[in-house]
Scaffold this motif. Structure first.
Motif, PDB file in Angstrom:
ATOM      1  N   ARG A   1       2.208  -7.235   4.682  1.00  0.00           N
ATOM      2  CA  ARG A   1       2.061  -6.232   3.630  1.00  0.00           C
ATOM      3  C   ARG A   1       3.053  -5.095   3.827  1.00  0.00           C
ATOM      4  NH1 ARG A   1      -3.090  -4.564   4.596  1.00  0.00           N
ATOM      5  NH2 ARG A   1      -4.060  -5.967   3.107  1.00  0.00           N
TER       6      ARG A   1
ATOM      7  N   TYR B   1      -4.563   8.688   2.710  1.00  0.00           N
ATOM      8  CA  TYR B   1      -3.857   7.412   2.898  1.00  0.00           C
ATOM      9  C   TYR B   1      -4.149   6.836   4.276  1.00  0.00           C
ATOM     10  CZ  TYR B   1       0.138   4.138   3.021  1.00  0.00           C
ATOM     11  OH  TYR B   1       0.931   3.030   3.118  1.00  0.00           O
TER      12      TYR B   1
ATOM     13  N   ILE C   1      -8.770  -0.622   4.794  1.00  0.00           N
ATOM     14  CA  ILE C   1      -8.194  -1.871   4.290  1.00  0.00           C
ATOM     15  C   ILE C   1      -8.090  -2.904   5.406  1.00  0.00           C
ATOM     16  CG2 ILE C   1      -6.086  -2.925   3.395  1.00  0.00           C
ATOM     17  CD1 ILE C   1      -5.619  -0.324   1.809  1.00  0.00           C
TER      18      ILE C   1
ATOM     19  N   HIS D   1       3.781  -1.343   3.828  1.00  0.00           N
ATOM     20  CA  HIS D   1       3.074  -0.073   3.899  1.00  0.00           C
ATOM     21  C   HIS D   1       4.082   1.058   3.702  1.00  0.00           C
ATOM     22  CE1 HIS D   1      -0.673  -1.792   5.357  1.00  0.00           C
ATOM     23  NE2 HIS D   1      -0.011  -2.438   6.285  1.00  0.00           N
TER      24      HIS D   1
ATOM     25  N   THR E   1       0.850  -1.191   0.000  1.00  0.00           N
ATOM     26  CA  THR E   1       0.000   0.000   0.000  1.00  0.00           C
ATOM     27  C   THR E   1       0.883   1.239   0.000  1.00  0.00           C
ATOM     28  OG1 THR E   1      -0.103   0.230   2.415  1.00  0.00           O
ATOM     29  CG2 THR E   1      -1.777  -1.176   1.368  1.00  0.00           C
TER      30      THR E   1
ATOM     31  N   LEU F   1      -5.900   3.191   4.779  1.00  0.00           N
ATOM     32  CA  LEU F   1      -5.256   2.098   5.518  1.00  0.00           C
ATOM     33  C   LEU F   1      -6.195   1.519   6.567  1.00  0.00           C
ATOM     34  CD1 LEU F   1      -1.568   3.229   6.214  1.00  0.00           C
ATOM     35  CD2 LEU F   1      -2.333   1.283   4.859  1.00  0.00           C
TER      36      LEU F   1
ATOM     37  N   TYR G   1      -4.336   4.140  -3.276  1.00  0.00           N
ATOM     38  CA  TYR G   1      -3.361   3.722  -2.277  1.00  0.00           C
ATOM     39  C   TYR G   1      -3.102   2.211  -2.295  1.00  0.00           C
ATOM     40  CZ  TYR G   1      -4.190   8.495  -0.875  1.00  0.00           C
ATOM     41  OH  TYR G   1      -4.320   9.858  -0.892  1.00  0.00           O
ATOM     42  N   ARG G   2      -3.651   1.536  -3.287  1.00  0.00           N
ATOM     43  CA  ARG G   2      -3.313   0.134  -3.549  1.00  0.00           C
ATOM     44  C   ARG G   2      -3.022  -0.059  -5.037  1.00  0.00           C
ATOM     45  NH1 ARG G   2      -7.491  -3.967  -0.679  1.00  0.00           N
ATOM     46  NH2 ARG G   2      -9.004  -2.315  -1.077  1.00  0.00           N
TER      47      ARG G   2
END
Length: 267
Positions: free
Chosen positions: A183, A198, A205, A185, A83, A202, A138-139
């Motif tokens: 993941r 963002y 998500i 970040h 991300t 996050l 953001y992905r």
């Protein structure tokens, strides 16, 4: 007749769920991990395999074939999450995501397809993502890596059809796995023009993953596909809204669809 399955990234998450489910259905299943010794209690045999290392892949596939004499099904599942704002995500991390999520499956296929061609049969299921059907804020890097694999699978499918090797994609939505822990970040930069959006994204998500369904749903879908003589190309597994979002992208005007996504993410 026994069917031998290789599941990359089979030590945890969706890959583990797939491996266990197919093992219960009497398939001979091998999973992979970069470090199998980290999983001493695994009930699935784990081969040492790093999808970013062709030698590692070749050795794992060779070991499997030496043990079983065949390899009937490949499930390309190994992947990483990422991300971050497109502008602020380090290019090295972008490359790492593409190396794992896109080039990784291609490397595995280069090692597996010669055996399937020799057998004159094979099944390949690439695990992509519903995120691969759209550029999510953001992905974007994750969406791009999975979208690339979706498109590549379409080409493989046509090229290998005369060899009796069938390709399909399975695109999961959000499922309750440990993907968030691994993941990458990109750091939230204080004062950045992307900080507010963002940070909010996050949070969304992580909530979606925490509230996700049991990954056994993905495993069951793969089992259903393996029962088909002539499987289709694209399969989606997820909530109604997640799957319907793909339909909406096809039928809504582009700007309206974009506005819908922005509203969803609070942008």
């Amino acid at each position: 007749m026994k069917k031998v399955v290789l599941v990359t990234g089979g030590s945890s998450g969706i890959g583990k769920a797939i491996s266990l489910f197919l093992q219960e259905k009497k398939y001979t299943v091998y999973g992979t991990s970069r470090n199998p010794s980290n999983y001493p209690d695994s009930t699935i045999p784990l081969l040492a395999l790093d999808v970013q290392n062709q030698d590692s892949i070749n050795l794992a596939v060779k070991e499997l074939i030496q043990k079983e004499g065949q390899l009937d099904i490949l499930i390309n599942n190994a992947g990483v999450g990422i991300t971050g704002p497109m502008e602020e995500t380090p290019i090295d991390e972008v490359k790492n995501a593409m190396e794992t999520n896109f080039y990784g499956p291609l490397r595995v296929l280069q090692a597996v397809l010669p055996q399937m061609r020799a057998q004159k049969s094979g099944r390949v299921i690439n695990i992509t993502s519903i995120a691969g059907y759209m550029g999510l804020p953001y992905r974007g890097i994750y969406s791009a890596s999975k979208g690339a694999l979706e498109i590549a699978t379409e080409a493989y499918r046509m090229e290998c059809a005369h060899l009796n090797i069938h390709f399909s994609n399975v695109a999961p939505g959000d499922f309750a796995t440990n993907i968030a822990a691994g993941r990458f970040h990109a750091a939230v930069v204080p004062g950045s023009d992307y900080e507010e959006g963002y940070t909010h994204t996050l949070k969304l998500i992580d909530e979606h993953v925490d509230d996700g369904s049991d990954p056994v749903e993905v495993a069951n879908k793969i089992y259903e596909i393996l029962q088909l003589k002539n499987p289709g190309i694209h399969y989606k597994v997820g909530s109604f809204l997640q799957k319907f979002s793909i339909v909406l992208k096809k039928i809504l005007p582009e700007k309206q669809y974009e506005s819908m996504l922005k509203k969803h993410y609070g942008l």
